[in-house]
Design a protein around this motif. Structure first.
Motif, PDB file in Angstrom:
ATOM      1  N   ARG A   1      14.281 -10.960   3.622  1.00 27.29           N
ATOM      2  CA  ARG A   1      13.422 -11.589   4.631  1.00 27.29           C
ATOM      3  C   ARG A   1      14.235 -12.423   5.597  1.00 27.29           C
TER       4      ARG A   1
ATOM      5  N   GLN B   1      19.806 -13.000   3.133  1.00 23.65           N
ATOM      6  CA  GLN B   1      19.337 -12.336   1.903  1.00 23.65           C
ATOM      7  C   GLN B   1      19.912 -10.919   1.822  1.00 23.65           C
TER       8      GLN B   1
ATOM      9  N   ARG C   1      -8.709  -8.976   3.758  1.00 25.26           N
ATOM     10  CA  ARG C   1      -8.306  -9.002   2.352  1.00 25.26           C
ATOM     11  C   ARG C   1      -8.610 -10.366   1.726  1.00 25.26           C
TER      12      ARG C   1
ATOM     13  N   SER D   1       9.002  -8.659  -3.992  1.00 25.91           N
ATOM     14  CA  SER D   1       9.486 -10.048  -4.169  1.00 25.91           C
ATOM     15  C   SER D   1       8.296 -11.001  -4.268  1.00 25.91           C
TER      16      SER D   1
ATOM     17  N   ASP E   1       6.226 -20.501   3.948  1.00 23.69           N
ATOM     18  CA  ASP E   1       7.680 -20.579   4.154  1.00 23.69           C
ATOM     19  C   ASP E   1       8.405 -19.619   3.214  1.00 23.69           C
TER      20      ASP E   1
ATOM     21  N   ARG F   1       2.946 -17.546   8.311  1.00 33.89           N
ATOM     22  CA  ARG F   1       3.671 -16.380   7.770  1.00 33.89           C
ATOM     23  C   ARG F   1       4.176 -15.500   8.911  1.00 33.89           C
TER      24      ARG F   1
ATOM     25  N   THR G   1       0.840  -1.210   0.000  1.00 33.97           N
ATOM     26  CA  THR G   1       0.000   0.000   0.000  1.00 33.97           C
ATOM     27  C   THR G   1       0.874   1.259   0.000  1.00 33.97           C
TER      28      THR G   1
HETATM   29  P1  AP5 Z   1      -0.675  -4.619   1.974  1.00 33.07           P
HETATM   30  O1  AP5 Z   1      -0.262  -3.240   1.590  1.00 33.07           O
HETATM   31  O2  AP5 Z   1      -0.995  -5.574   0.877  1.00 33.07           O
HETATM   32  O3  AP5 Z   1       0.394  -5.251   2.964  1.00 33.07           O
HETATM   33  P2  AP5 Z   1       1.712  -6.028   2.626  1.00 33.07           P
HETATM   34  O4  AP5 Z   1       2.641  -5.785   3.759  1.00 33.07           O
HETATM   35  O5  AP5 Z   1       2.205  -5.680   1.256  1.00 33.07           O
HETATM   36  O6  AP5 Z   1       1.110  -7.499   2.693  1.00 33.07           O
HETATM   37  P3  AP5 Z   1       1.509  -8.814   1.903  1.00 33.07           P
HETATM   38  O7  AP5 Z   1       0.455  -9.821   2.212  1.00 33.07           O
HETATM   39  O8  AP5 Z   1       1.730  -8.547   0.469  1.00 33.07           O
HETATM   40  O9  AP5 Z   1       2.832  -9.158   2.635  1.00 33.07           O
HETATM   41  P4  AP5 Z   1       3.630 -10.473   2.700  1.00 33.07           P
HETATM   42  O10 AP5 Z   1       4.976 -10.008   3.109  1.00 33.07           O
HETATM   43  O11 AP5 Z   1       3.026 -11.527   3.528  1.00 33.07           O
HETATM   44  O12 AP5 Z   1       3.468 -11.031   1.222  1.00 33.07           O
HETATM   45  P5  AP5 Z   1       4.479 -11.099  -0.004  1.00 33.07           P
HETATM   46  O13 AP5 Z   1       3.662 -11.044  -1.214  1.00 33.07           O
HETATM   47  O14 AP5 Z   1       5.626 -10.197   0.147  1.00 33.07           O
HETATM   48  O15 AP5 Z   1      -1.918  -4.461   2.963  1.00 33.07           O
HETATM   49  C1  AP5 Z   1      -2.597  -5.585   3.457  1.00 33.07           C
HETATM   50  C2  AP5 Z   1      -4.075  -5.226   3.633  1.00 33.07           C
HETATM   51  O16 AP5 Z   1      -4.200  -4.227   4.634  1.00 33.07           O
HETATM   52  C3  AP5 Z   1      -4.708  -4.632   2.380  1.00 33.07           C
HETATM   53  O17 AP5 Z   1      -6.017  -5.098   2.271  1.00 33.07           O
HETATM   54  C4  AP5 Z   1      -4.645  -3.126   2.611  1.00 33.07           C
HETATM   55  O18 AP5 Z   1      -5.678  -2.456   1.954  1.00 33.07           O
HETATM   56  C5  AP5 Z   1      -4.801  -3.033   4.108  1.00 33.07           C
HETATM   57  N1  AP5 Z   1      -4.063  -1.895   4.702  1.00 33.07           N
HETATM   58  C6  AP5 Z   1      -2.825  -1.461   4.372  1.00 33.07           C
HETATM   59  N2  AP5 Z   1      -2.460  -0.437   5.141  1.00 33.07           N
HETATM   60  C7  AP5 Z   1      -3.490  -0.211   6.005  1.00 33.07           C
HETATM   61  C8  AP5 Z   1      -3.727   0.717   7.068  1.00 33.07           C
HETATM   62  N3  AP5 Z   1      -2.809   1.642   7.418  1.00 33.07           N
HETATM   63  N4  AP5 Z   1      -4.883   0.649   7.750  1.00 33.07           N
HETATM   64  C9  AP5 Z   1      -5.822  -0.293   7.428  1.00 33.07           C
HETATM   65  N5  AP5 Z   1      -5.682  -1.192   6.424  1.00 33.07           N
HETATM   66  C10 AP5 Z   1      -4.523  -1.150   5.718  1.00 33.07           C
HETATM   67  O19 AP5 Z   1       5.058 -12.611   0.197  1.00 33.07           O
HETATM   68  C11 AP5 Z   1       4.233 -13.742   0.046  1.00 33.07           C
HETATM   69  C12 AP5 Z   1       5.085 -15.001   0.141  1.00 33.07           C
HETATM   70  O20 AP5 Z   1       6.086 -15.010  -0.899  1.00 33.07           O
HETATM   71  C13 AP5 Z   1       5.895 -15.185   1.438  1.00 33.07           C
HETATM   72  O21 AP5 Z   1       5.125 -15.750   2.475  1.00 33.07           O
HETATM   73  C14 AP5 Z   1       7.024 -16.123   0.958  1.00 33.07           C
HETATM   74  O22 AP5 Z   1       6.561 -17.437   0.819  1.00 33.07           O
HETATM   75  C15 AP5 Z   1       7.317 -15.577  -0.434  1.00 33.07           C
HETATM   76  N6  AP5 Z   1       8.349 -14.524  -0.429  1.00 33.07           N
HETATM   77  C16 AP5 Z   1       8.170 -13.201  -0.668  1.00 33.07           C
HETATM   78  N7  AP5 Z   1       9.318 -12.542  -0.588  1.00 33.07           N
HETATM   79  C17 AP5 Z   1      10.266 -13.453  -0.272  1.00 33.07           C
HETATM   80  C18 AP5 Z   1      11.664 -13.368  -0.011  1.00 33.07           C
HETATM   81  N8  AP5 Z   1      12.320 -12.208  -0.028  1.00 33.07           N
HETATM   82  N9  AP5 Z   1      12.321 -14.514   0.281  1.00 33.07           N
HETATM   83  C19 AP5 Z   1      11.685 -15.701   0.337  1.00 33.07           C
HETATM   84  N10 AP5 Z   1      10.358 -15.844   0.107  1.00 33.07           N
HETATM   85  C20 AP5 Z   1       9.654 -14.730  -0.192  1.00 33.07           C
END
Ligand code: AP5
Length: 231
Positions: free
Chosen positions: A128, A132, A163, A70, A96, A180, A54
């Motif tokens: 993460r 890394q 969400r 990522s 994971d 997570r 966001t």
């Molecule tokens: P949002 O902005 O989508 O939050 P986010 O932190 O981006 O959430 P993600 O679910 O994308 O984070 P994540 O780290 O789990 O997932 P990622 O895709 O990186 O907001 C979330 C919700 O809250 C939305 O509905 C939004 O509208 C709302 N919101 C936002 N701000 C708000 C506020 N202030 N007030 C109220 N509501 C609000 O990773 C997914 C998977 O990929 C990981 O689990 C892992 O398996 C893999 N992966 C990703 N990166 C790596 C890496 N570097 N190394 C290894 N595996 C990785």
């Protein structure tokens, strides 16, 4: 008319060729290109649902940075249907971490591809784990600033469950969210200590706009020439 169309196709082919040539560079050559570009590289960290995506969207609109998530890069690989994508899907579904080399390669290639037009990079959801971070700085370039969104597990869970009603994401369900969060505390939180000097912690349990105001202050400090301290 046809003349213009051929000219357009020709330039598109050249762009595609340029990108392919760049991706043929060795990791060391890519790293050299990125280091020379001297563009700001901002790591955006926080637990699942902390608001990284966001806030990055708003930063792109205000500063014109290139946003590389990522998670999005990994989901694109899953969508491609490749064998690698199938393995990644299982890992993400389990909450994971995907192997370091896979994520680092996808990021490095995405950075190189947008290097010429980029005003700076927002790297969302990476690093993460401390390893890394170390590998990125060794093989890609140093990061300029780390922004960390701090909030409770309860609020992150509430946001993700909400969400999950519409997102269609395989990991937005109660069981995977728990995993997570556990992965985040065990592996990702130590990254914040690793970057003690360069890391700015922001209270993310507020409205999107209040958080954004603080994020902009940190980015503006960079633009005013505040040099990040090396760790
Ligand atoms: P949002 O902005 O989508 O939050 P986010 O932190 O981006 O959430 P993600 O679910 O994308 O984070 P994540 O780290 O789990 O997932 P990622 O895709 O990186 O907001 C979330 C919700 O809250 C939305 O509905 C939004 O509208 C709302 N919101 C936002 N701000 C708000 C506020 N202030 N007030 C109220 N509501 C609000 O990773 C997914 C998977 O990929 C990981 O689990 C892992 O398996 C893999 N992966 C990703 N990166 C790596 C890496 N570097 N190394 C290894 N595996 C990785």
């Amino acid at each position: 008319m046809f003349h213009l169309m051929y000219k357009f196709m020709d330039s598109m082919q050249r762009l595609a060729q340029d990108a392919a040539d760049k991706l043929n560079l060795t990791p060391a050559e890519m790293a050299e290109l990125l280091a020379k570009s001297n563009l700001p590289v901002i790591f955006v960290l926080g637990g699942p649902g902390s608001g990284k995506g966001t806030q990055c969207e708003k930063l792109v609109a205000k500063y014109g940075f290139t946003h590389l998530s990522s998670g999005d890069l990994l989901r694109a690989e899953v969508e491609s249907g490749s064998d690698l994508g199938k393995q990644i899907k299982d890992t993400m579904e389990a909450g994971d971490l995907v192997p370091l080399e896979t994520v680092l390669r996808l990021l490095r290639e995405a950075m190189i591809t947008s290097l010429e037009t980029s005003k700076g990079f927002l790297i969302d959801g990476y690093p993460r784990e401390v390893e890394q971070a170390v590998k990125f700085e060794e093989q890609v370039c140093p990061c300029t600033l780390v922004i960390y969104f701090e909030l409770s597990d309860e609020v992150m869970t509430q946001r993700l469950m909400k969400r999950g009603e519409t997102s269609g994401r395989v990991d937005d369900n109660e069981e995977t969210i728990k995993k997570r969060l556990q992965t985040f505390h065990e592996h990702s939180q130590p990254v914040v200590c690793h970057y003690e000097q360069r890391c700015k912690t922001i209270n993310a349990e507020r409205s999107v706009d209040e958080i954004f105001e603080d994020v902009c202050k940190e980015v503006d400090n960079l633009k005013c020439g505040e040099q990040p301290a090396a760790e």
